[in-house]
Scaffold this active site. Structure first.
Site, PDB file in Angstrom:
ATOM      1  N   CYS A  41      75.483  46.830  62.106  1.00  0.00           N
ATOM      2  CA  CYS A  41      76.882  46.687  62.532  1.00  0.00           C
ATOM      3  C   CYS A  41      77.048  47.104  63.998  1.00  0.00           C
ATOM      4  O   CYS A  41      76.578  46.399  64.874  1.00  0.00           O
ATOM      5  CB  CYS A  41      77.794  47.432  61.570  1.00  0.00           C
ATOM      6  N   GLU A  71      73.881  50.844  53.863  1.00  0.00           N
ATOM      7  CA  GLU A  71      73.748  52.236  53.399  1.00  0.00           C
ATOM      8  C   GLU A  71      74.812  52.648  52.388  1.00  0.00           C
ATOM      9  O   GLU A  71      74.724  53.715  51.791  1.00  0.00           O
ATOM     10  CB  GLU A  71      73.792  53.189  54.610  1.00  0.00           C
ATOM     11  N   ARG A 124      82.024  40.741  68.879  1.00  0.00           N
ATOM     12  CA  ARG A 124      82.493  41.942  68.166  1.00  0.00           C
ATOM     13  C   ARG A 124      83.692  41.579  67.283  1.00  0.00           C
ATOM     14  O   ARG A 124      84.481  40.705  67.637  1.00  0.00           O
ATOM     15  CB  ARG A 124      82.906  43.033  69.154  1.00  0.00           C
ATOM     16  N   ILE A 166      82.222  45.713  57.583  1.00  0.00           N
ATOM     17  CA  ILE A 166      83.365  46.537  58.017  1.00  0.00           C
ATOM     18  C   ILE A 166      83.619  46.266  59.498  1.00  0.00           C
ATOM     19  O   ILE A 166      82.832  46.674  60.348  1.00  0.00           O
ATOM     20  CB  ILE A 166      83.086  48.043  57.775  1.00  0.00           C
ATOM     21  N   HIS A 173      76.698  46.691  56.479  1.00  0.00           N
ATOM     22  CA  HIS A 173      76.262  48.080  56.248  1.00  0.00           C
ATOM     23  C   HIS A 173      75.358  48.114  55.018  1.00  0.00           C
ATOM     24  O   HIS A 173      75.831  47.874  53.910  1.00  0.00           O
ATOM     25  CB  HIS A 173      77.475  48.974  55.993  1.00  0.00           C
ATOM     26  N   GLY A 191      79.379  52.192  63.369  1.00  0.00           N
ATOM     27  CA  GLY A 191      80.367  53.147  63.862  1.00  0.00           C
ATOM     28  C   GLY A 191      81.175  52.439  64.919  1.00  0.00           C
ATOM     29  O   GLY A 191      81.653  51.334  64.689  1.00  0.00           O
ATOM     30  N   GLU A 192      81.254  53.017  66.075  1.00  0.00           N
ATOM     31  CA  GLU A 192      81.995  52.409  67.184  1.00  0.00           C
ATOM     32  C   GLU A 192      81.005  52.175  68.329  1.00  0.00           C
ATOM     33  O   GLU A 192      80.542  53.120  68.963  1.00  0.00           O
ATOM     34  CB  GLU A 192      83.151  53.351  67.575  1.00  0.00           C
TER      35      GLU A 192
HETATM   36  N1  GLN Z   1      83.791  46.874  65.172  1.00  0.00           N
HETATM   37  C1  GLN Z   1      82.892  47.933  65.512  1.00  0.00           C
HETATM   38  C2  GLN Z   1      82.433  47.810  66.971  1.00  0.00           C
HETATM   39  O1  GLN Z   1      82.720  46.874  67.621  1.00  0.00           O
HETATM   40  C3  GLN Z   1      81.677  47.930  64.602  1.00  0.00           C
HETATM   41  C4  GLN Z   1      82.119  48.277  63.204  1.00  0.00           C
HETATM   42  C5  GLN Z   1      81.084  48.933  62.370  1.00  0.00           C
HETATM   43  O2  GLN Z   1      80.047  49.399  62.842  1.00  0.00           O
HETATM   44  N2  GLN Z   1      81.380  49.053  61.115  1.00  0.00           N
HETATM   45  O3  GLN Z   1      81.789  48.704  67.440  1.00  0.00           O
END
Ligand code: GLN
Length: 180
Positions: free
Chosen positions: A75, A165, A101, A128, A163, A46-47
């Site tokens: 991720c 999943e 990152r 991703i 990922h 996610g973020e």
């Molecule tokens: N680029 C995102 C981050 O720095 C991570 C991307 C992801 O989890 N798919 O949090």
């Protein structure tokens, strides 16, 4: 066995359904009290800034460390469990690795490739806006791509830059559960 999925932001429902398909009880983790009964926790992609600040604010990261709960971070989840993220520790520093990152840059922000994973075999990796593992200080590299580690284990913890999943393939989740 009951396993947690950190339910703050990101691919929460995808991880939940894979774990339910395997047959384990899943608890969505939103606060410290939710951690009580789980044997391990998945931190989804996610973020990372959003997930990390809420984890810190709610005391979830501190409690995971105190209770020694094994973590599978994917991720953004991997970013959070890394000891060095561009020089600073992640919110839940468990794996002794250095991370950059968005390390694959804008050209290849997202891509898929066939990986070979120790203990799993061939696996479709979906990257991703993935972080790049720059250095593995301790732990075992379970898979690499382009000469760089993309999956690392350290004790009972597992970290993946991709990922697992997306296609519903449960084998990496099973590997994590087998180690608990
Ligand atoms: N680029 C995102 C981050 O720095 C991570 C991307 C992801 O989890 N798919 O949090």
């Amino acid at each position: 066995m009951e396993v947690g999925v950190l339910d703050i932001q990101g691919d929460v429902s995808e991880h939940t359904s894979i774990l339910e398909d395997i047959g384990v009880r899943v608890k969505r983790i939103r606060r410290v009290a939710d951690l009580e009964t789980i044997s391990g926790i998945v931190i989804p992609g996610g973020e990372s800034t959003v997930i990390g600040s809420i984890m810190l604010q709610r005391g979830i990261s501190k409690s995971i460390l105190e209770r020694n709960i094994p973590v599978m971070g994917t991720c953004a989840g991997l970013i959070l469990i890394s000891k060095s993220v561009e020089g600073k520790p992640g919110a839940l520093p468990l794996l002794d690795i250095s991370i950059k990152r968005n390390g694959y840059g804008s050209q290849r922000e997202s891509f898929e490739t066939d990986l070979t994973i120790k203990g799993v075999g061939k696996f479709r990796g979906v990257f991703i806006r993935a972080p790049k593992i720059i250095r593995v200080k301790s732990g075992e590299v379970l898979s690499s791509y382009d000469g760089e580690a993309v999956m690392v284990s350290g004790g009972k913890h597992l970290g993946l830059t991709f990922h697992p999943e997306i296609y519903g393939d449960p084998r990496i989740h099973k590997l994590f559960l087998d180690g608990l």
